[in-house]
Design an enzyme around this catalytic site. Structure first.
Site, mmCIF file in Angstrom:
data_model
loop_
_atom_site.group_PDB
_atom_site.id
_atom_site.type_symbol
_atom_site.label_atom_id
_atom_site.label_comp_id
_atom_site.label_asym_id
_atom_site.label_seq_id
_atom_site.Cartn_x
_atom_site.Cartn_y
_atom_site.Cartn_z
ATOM 1 N N CYS A 84 -1.580 0.670 5.146
ATOM 2 C CA CYS A 84 -1.753 0.888 3.881
ATOM 3 C C CYS A 84 -0.297 0.506 3.706
ATOM 4 O O CYS A 84 0.633 2.109 4.345
ATOM 5 C CB CYS A 84 -2.082 1.748 3.397
ATOM 6 S SG CYS A 84 -1.390 2.657 1.764
ATOM 7 N N HIS A 174 -4.576 -10.633 1.150
ATOM 8 C CA HIS A 174 -3.474 -10.329 -0.271
ATOM 9 C C HIS A 174 -3.972 -11.903 -0.021
ATOM 10 O O HIS A 174 -3.532 -12.647 0.352
ATOM 11 C CB HIS A 174 -2.493 -10.310 0.462
ATOM 12 C CG HIS A 174 -2.282 -8.988 0.460
ATOM 13 N ND1 HIS A 174 -1.675 -7.533 0.012
ATOM 14 C CD2 HIS A 174 -2.127 -8.365 1.531
ATOM 15 C CE1 HIS A 174 -1.491 -6.630 0.115
ATOM 16 N NE2 HIS A 174 -1.910 -6.877 1.045
ATOM 17 N N GLU A 223 -5.133 -3.777 -6.733
ATOM 18 C CA GLU A 223 -5.964 -3.857 -5.724
ATOM 19 C C GLU A 223 -7.078 -3.705 -5.045
ATOM 20 O O GLU A 223 -7.773 -3.348 -5.866
ATOM 21 C CB GLU A 223 -5.055 -2.958 -5.215
ATOM 22 C CG GLU A 223 -3.527 -2.123 -4.515
ATOM 23 C CD GLU A 223 -2.598 -0.981 -3.573
ATOM 24 O OE1 GLU A 223 -3.539 0.157 -2.858
ATOM 25 O OE2 GLU A 223 -1.870 -0.687 -3.947
ATOM 26 N N CYS A 232 3.002 -1.275 -3.895
ATOM 27 C CA CYS A 232 1.770 -1.847 -3.221
ATOM 28 C C CYS A 232 2.798 -2.459 -1.630
ATOM 29 O O CYS A 232 3.165 -3.790 -1.533
ATOM 30 C CB CYS A 232 1.193 -3.038 -3.474
ATOM 31 S SG CYS A 232 0.125 -3.771 -2.358
ATOM 32 N N GLY A 235 1.062 -5.780 -0.068
ATOM 33 C CA GLY A 235 1.222 -6.932 -0.873
ATOM 34 C C GLY A 235 3.201 -7.262 -0.968
ATOM 35 O O GLY A 235 2.614 -8.656 -0.641
HETATM 36 C C1 ZDR Z 1 -1.196 -2.200 -0.897
HETATM 37 C C2 ZDR Z 1 -1.609 -0.544 -0.050
HETATM 38 N N1 ZDR Z 1 -1.383 0.034 -1.303
HETATM 39 C C3 ZDR Z 1 0.339 -0.677 0.609
HETATM 40 O O1 ZDR Z 1 1.384 0.018 -0.127
HETATM 41 O O2 ZDR Z 1 0.068 -1.396 1.438
HETATM 42 C C4 ZDR Z 1 -2.673 -0.373 0.439
HETATM 43 C C5 ZDR Z 1 -4.003 0.207 -0.162
HETATM 44 C C6 ZDR Z 1 -4.723 -0.300 1.008
HETATM 45 C C7 ZDR Z 1 -5.376 -1.381 0.045
HETATM 46 N N2 ZDR Z 1 -5.807 -0.977 -1.766
HETATM 47 C C8 ZDR Z 1 -6.660 -2.428 0.765
HETATM 48 O O3 ZDR Z 1 -5.978 -3.648 1.591
HETATM 49 O O4 ZDR Z 1 -7.621 -2.433 0.350
#
Ligand code: ZDR
Length: 290
Positions: A84, A174, A223, A232, A235
């Site tokens: 994350c 992603h 997400e 994100c 992302g």
């Molecule tokens: C997208 C995220 N909040 C970030 O900042 O990188 C990561 C959270 C994890 C995401 N929801 C997943 O890969 O399940």
């Protein structure tokens, strides 16, 4: 440390942070080898009506021989992602608060996506070495191409509409699609259709991206395990990789998310992604219920 309540329940202390509105509950878990909460408890804590409210819960655990700390995270639906990006910026500031460093607040963090290295800068922003992007379909994972092939701007039908998608793993999956007008995307209806599409056996995070100029992209994200969030980090990195690979953006690009901007660089020297952005402490508290 903590006093038990008369019922024998020990309150758990937490700190709430956000990175551009992507918000997390941080827990000092340095003394235990497993997260202090179960995934069911994480769902309860993240609930915005019945709990504290957050997009995820992050546990700061001790590192291994090669790292300073370990990060574990549960999404608000209780699933455990590998990484994350916004969360690791929050984690770096959380650790710097827990144990104020004598020098640079730069940490080698063990994650399920490998070693990630955040560094708190003098202005309070956090720059993170996010490591290498992974592009092979088998590493995403997605069945949109053979396991060793890449998915770059390939046609993909979702919700009876044709899209062109690029798939990038930043440790977590992603699926990126470039659109004319990101504001016009019905995220809440389309997002789940991408997330749960059988082409993504471990589900996927999905980014809808509009090119404003070659060094400025605008994105909205759905997400995996958390739904529409304000930002994100993994992302934004994946989006710049997709933009460079398809000739749409520069290797150094600002990515605007609903919660604000991240600066992303895909280095030509080590091919790592570097992400710079804020992480903000909001409040501390104690969870009293059992
Ligand atoms: C997208 C995220 N909040 C970030 O900042 O990188 C990561 C959270 C994890 C995401 N929801 C997943 O890969 O399940």
């Amino acid at each position: 440390m903590y006093q038990s309540t008369p019922s024998g329940f020990t309150p758990i202390r937490f700190t709430k942070y956000h990175g551009l509105g992507n918000d997390f509950i941080l827990i000092d878990n340095l003394q235990q080898s497993e997260p202090l909460l179960t995934s069911e408890q994480a769902i309860q804590w993240c609930d915005r009506n019945f709990g504290i409210g957050a997009d995820g819960v992050i546990f700061a655990l001790a590192g291994d021989t090669n790292t300073d700390y370990t990060m574990r995270i549960f999404n608000s639906d209780g699933s455990e992602p590998q990484m994350c990006g916004n969360g690791i910026r929050c984690l770096a500031r959380f650790i710097a608060d827990l144990k104020p460093p004598s020098g640079l607040a730069r940490y080698r963090i063990n994650t399920l996506a490998g070693v990630i290295v955040p560094q708190v800068q003098a202005d309070g922003q956090v720059r993170v070495d996010m490591g290498l992007p992974r592009l092979q379909a088998g590493e995403i994972p997605t069945t949109l191409a053979g396991p060793e092939e890449k998915v770059i701007d390939l046609p993909f039908a979702v919700a009876d509409r044709p899209w062109n998608v690029t798939c990038v793993s930043m440790g977590n999956p992603h699926c990126i699609t470039f659109v004319e007008d990101v504001a016009a995307i019905p995220l809440a209806t389309l997002g789940p259709k991408f997330e749960h599409h059988p082409a993504f056996p471990e589900r996927t995070n999905t980014e809808f991206v509009q090119v404003i100029q070659s060094s400025f992209l605008k994105m909205r994200v759905w997400e995996r395990g958390a739904g529409a969030t304000l930002a994100c980090g993994t992302g934004a990195c994946a989006v710049v990789v997709a933009g460079v690979l398809t000739g749409r953006c520069d290797r150094q690009t600002t990515v605007e998310l609903p919660g604000g901007c991240l600066e992303i660089e895909w280095s030509t020297t080590d091919q790592h992604l570097y992400m710079t952005g804020p992480a903000q402490k909001v409040f501390t508290g104690e969870w009293l219920k059992d």
